[in-house]
Scaffold this motif. Structure first.
Motif, PDB file in Angstrom:
ATOM      1  N   TRP A 125    -171.312  34.729  20.001  1.00 47.65           N
ATOM      2  CA  TRP A 125    -172.271  33.685  20.180  1.00 47.65           C
ATOM      3  C   TRP A 125    -173.365  33.682  19.619  1.00 47.65           C
ATOM      4  CZ3 TRP A 125    -171.366  31.276  24.902  1.00 47.65           C
ATOM      5  CH2 TRP A 125    -170.463  31.922  25.782  1.00 47.65           C
ATOM      6  N   TYR A 126    -173.631  32.490  19.115  1.00 44.91           N
ATOM      7  CA  TYR A 126    -174.865  31.990  18.328  1.00 44.91           C
ATOM      8  C   TYR A 126    -175.706  31.091  19.261  1.00 44.91           C
ATOM      9  CZ  TYR A 126    -173.356  33.433  13.535  1.00 44.91           C
ATOM     10  OH  TYR A 126    -172.922  34.357  12.431  1.00 44.91           O
ATOM     11  N   ARG A 127    -176.925  30.997  18.768  1.00 42.46           N
ATOM     12  CA  ARG A 127    -177.846  30.117  19.741  1.00 42.46           C
ATOM     13  C   ARG A 127    -178.765  29.486  18.847  1.00 42.46           C
ATOM     14  NH1 ARG A 127    -181.656  35.001  22.318  1.00 42.46           N
ATOM     15  NH2 ARG A 127    -182.976  35.442  20.325  1.00 42.46           N
ATOM     16  N   GLN A 128    -178.965  28.267  19.176  1.00 42.55           N
ATOM     17  CA  GLN A 128    -180.112  27.306  18.522  1.00 42.55           C
ATOM     18  C   GLN A 128    -181.337  26.827  19.419  1.00 42.55           C
ATOM     19  OE1 GLN A 128    -178.320  24.320  16.636  1.00 42.55           O
ATOM     20  NE2 GLN A 128    -179.951  23.762  15.091  1.00 42.55           N
ATOM     21  N   ALA A 129    -182.527  27.435  19.108  1.00 40.54           N
ATOM     22  CA  ALA A 129    -183.704  26.903  19.877  1.00 40.54           C
ATOM     23  C   ALA A 129    -184.132  25.704  19.183  1.00 40.54           C
ATOM     24  CB  ALA A 129    -184.799  27.993  19.636  1.00 40.54           C
ATOM     25  N   PRO A 130    -185.028  24.871  19.870  1.00 40.14           N
ATOM     26  CA  PRO A 130    -185.522  23.539  19.467  1.00 40.14           C
ATOM     27  C   PRO A 130    -186.059  23.829  18.296  1.00 40.14           C
ATOM     28  CG  PRO A 130    -185.733  23.821  21.826  1.00 40.14           C
ATOM     29  CD  PRO A 130    -185.353  25.075  21.462  1.00 40.14           C
ATOM     30  N   GLY A 131    -185.924  22.997  17.290  1.00 41.71           N
ATOM     31  CA  GLY A 131    -186.703  23.236  15.765  1.00 41.71           C
ATOM     32  C   GLY A 131    -186.021  24.197  15.124  1.00 41.71           C
TER      33      GLY A 131
ATOM     34  N   ASP B  42    -185.787  33.582  24.399  1.00 37.66           N
ATOM     35  CA  ASP B  42    -184.237  33.514  24.435  1.00 37.66           C
ATOM     36  C   ASP B  42    -183.771  32.190  24.983  1.00 37.66           C
ATOM     37  OD1 ASP B  42    -184.334  36.789  26.147  1.00 37.66           O
ATOM     38  OD2 ASP B  42    -183.591  36.471  23.934  1.00 37.66           O
ATOM     39  N   THR B  43    -184.811  31.348  25.214  1.00 40.38           N
ATOM     40  CA  THR B  43    -184.230  29.989  25.461  1.00 40.38           C
ATOM     41  C   THR B  43    -183.804  29.221  24.232  1.00 40.38           C
ATOM     42  OG1 THR B  43    -186.171  29.556  27.040  1.00 40.38           O
ATOM     43  CG2 THR B  43    -185.239  27.529  26.270  1.00 40.38           C
TER      44      THR B  43
ATOM     45  N   ARG C 256    -176.680  25.446  27.978  1.00 36.23           N
ATOM     46  CA  ARG C 256    -178.177  25.795  27.669  1.00 36.23           C
ATOM     47  C   ARG C 256    -178.677  26.857  28.544  1.00 36.23           C
ATOM     48  NH1 ARG C 256    -181.734  22.681  25.641  1.00 36.23           N
ATOM     49  NH2 ARG C 256    -180.205  20.828  25.201  1.00 36.23           N
ATOM     50  N   VAL C 257    -179.433  27.789  28.187  1.00 36.90           N
ATOM     51  CA  VAL C 257    -180.100  28.599  28.718  1.00 36.90           C
ATOM     52  C   VAL C 257    -181.561  28.620  28.511  1.00 36.90           C
ATOM     53  CG1 VAL C 257    -180.621  31.268  28.740  1.00 36.90           C
ATOM     54  CG2 VAL C 257    -178.401  30.528  28.403  1.00 36.90           C
ATOM     55  N   THR C 258    -182.163  28.489  29.910  1.00 33.52           N
ATOM     56  CA  THR C 258    -183.774  28.250  29.918  1.00 33.52           C
ATOM     57  C   THR C 258    -184.402  29.482  30.707  1.00 33.52           C
ATOM     58  OG1 THR C 258    -183.555  25.815  29.735  1.00 33.52           O
ATOM     59  CG2 THR C 258    -185.510  26.856  30.517  1.00 33.52           C
ATOM     60  N   VAL C 259    -185.129  29.910  30.077  1.00 35.77           N
ATOM     61  CA  VAL C 259    -186.171  31.143  30.533  1.00 35.77           C
ATOM     62  C   VAL C 259    -187.407  30.852  30.729  1.00 35.77           C
ATOM     63  CG1 VAL C 259    -186.388  33.572  30.412  1.00 35.77           C
ATOM     64  CG2 VAL C 259    -184.417  32.780  29.589  1.00 35.77           C
ATOM     65  N   SER C 260    -188.071  30.785  31.992  1.00 33.35           N
ATOM     66  CA  SER C 260    -189.326  30.505  32.428  1.00 33.35           C
ATOM     67  C   SER C 260    -190.050  31.766  32.223  1.00 33.35           C
ATOM     68  CB  SER C 260    -189.448  29.726  33.658  1.00 33.35           C
ATOM     69  OG  SER C 260    -189.101  30.625  34.545  1.00 33.35           O
TER      70      SER C 260
END
Length: 116
Positions: A36-42, A89-90, A111-115
């Motif tokens: 797994w890789y991830r990409q956050a906005p910007g 982690d979002t 998409r993973v969103t952590v509030s």
């Protein structure tokens, strides 16, 4: 044709848990790494965790102790158990497959969103 199908993303509060799954199909080779890789906005896409099919795992420092990667070789499926999630982690999480001596492939992302 290799296909990676991801599932398990969603919305969770800080401190919560999520489990991502990625099932691979097609000619994925007898020796490969999934992960797994991830990409956050910007931000650029970054490593989260990878695991070879002889079960050697590799983690980014930012997730060590909180995330756990595993795989089911007969099912060609990789899992990412994420615990103690933080707002940072979002991101969109991408499943990847690297075939030894061959190509690499990506899933469509979940998409993973952590509030907070």
């Amino acid at each position: 044709q290799v296909q990676l199908v991801e599932s398990g993303g969603g919305f969770v509060q800080a401190g919560g848990s999520l489990r991502l799954s990625c099932a691979a199909s097609g000619s994925i080779g007898s020796i490969n790494t999934m992960g797994w890789y991830r990409q956050a906005p910007g931000k650029q896409r970054e490593l989260v965790a990878t695991i070879a099919n002889f079960n050697s795992a590799n983690y980014a420092d930012s997730v060590k102790g909180r995330f756990s990667i595993s795989r089911d070789n007969p099912k060609n499926t990789v899992y990412l158990q994420m615990s103690s999630l933080k707002p940072e982690d979002t991101a969109v999480y991408y499943c990847g497959l690297w075939i030894y001596g061959g190509s690499n492939y990506w899933g469509q992302g979940t998409r993973v969103t952590v509030s907070s």
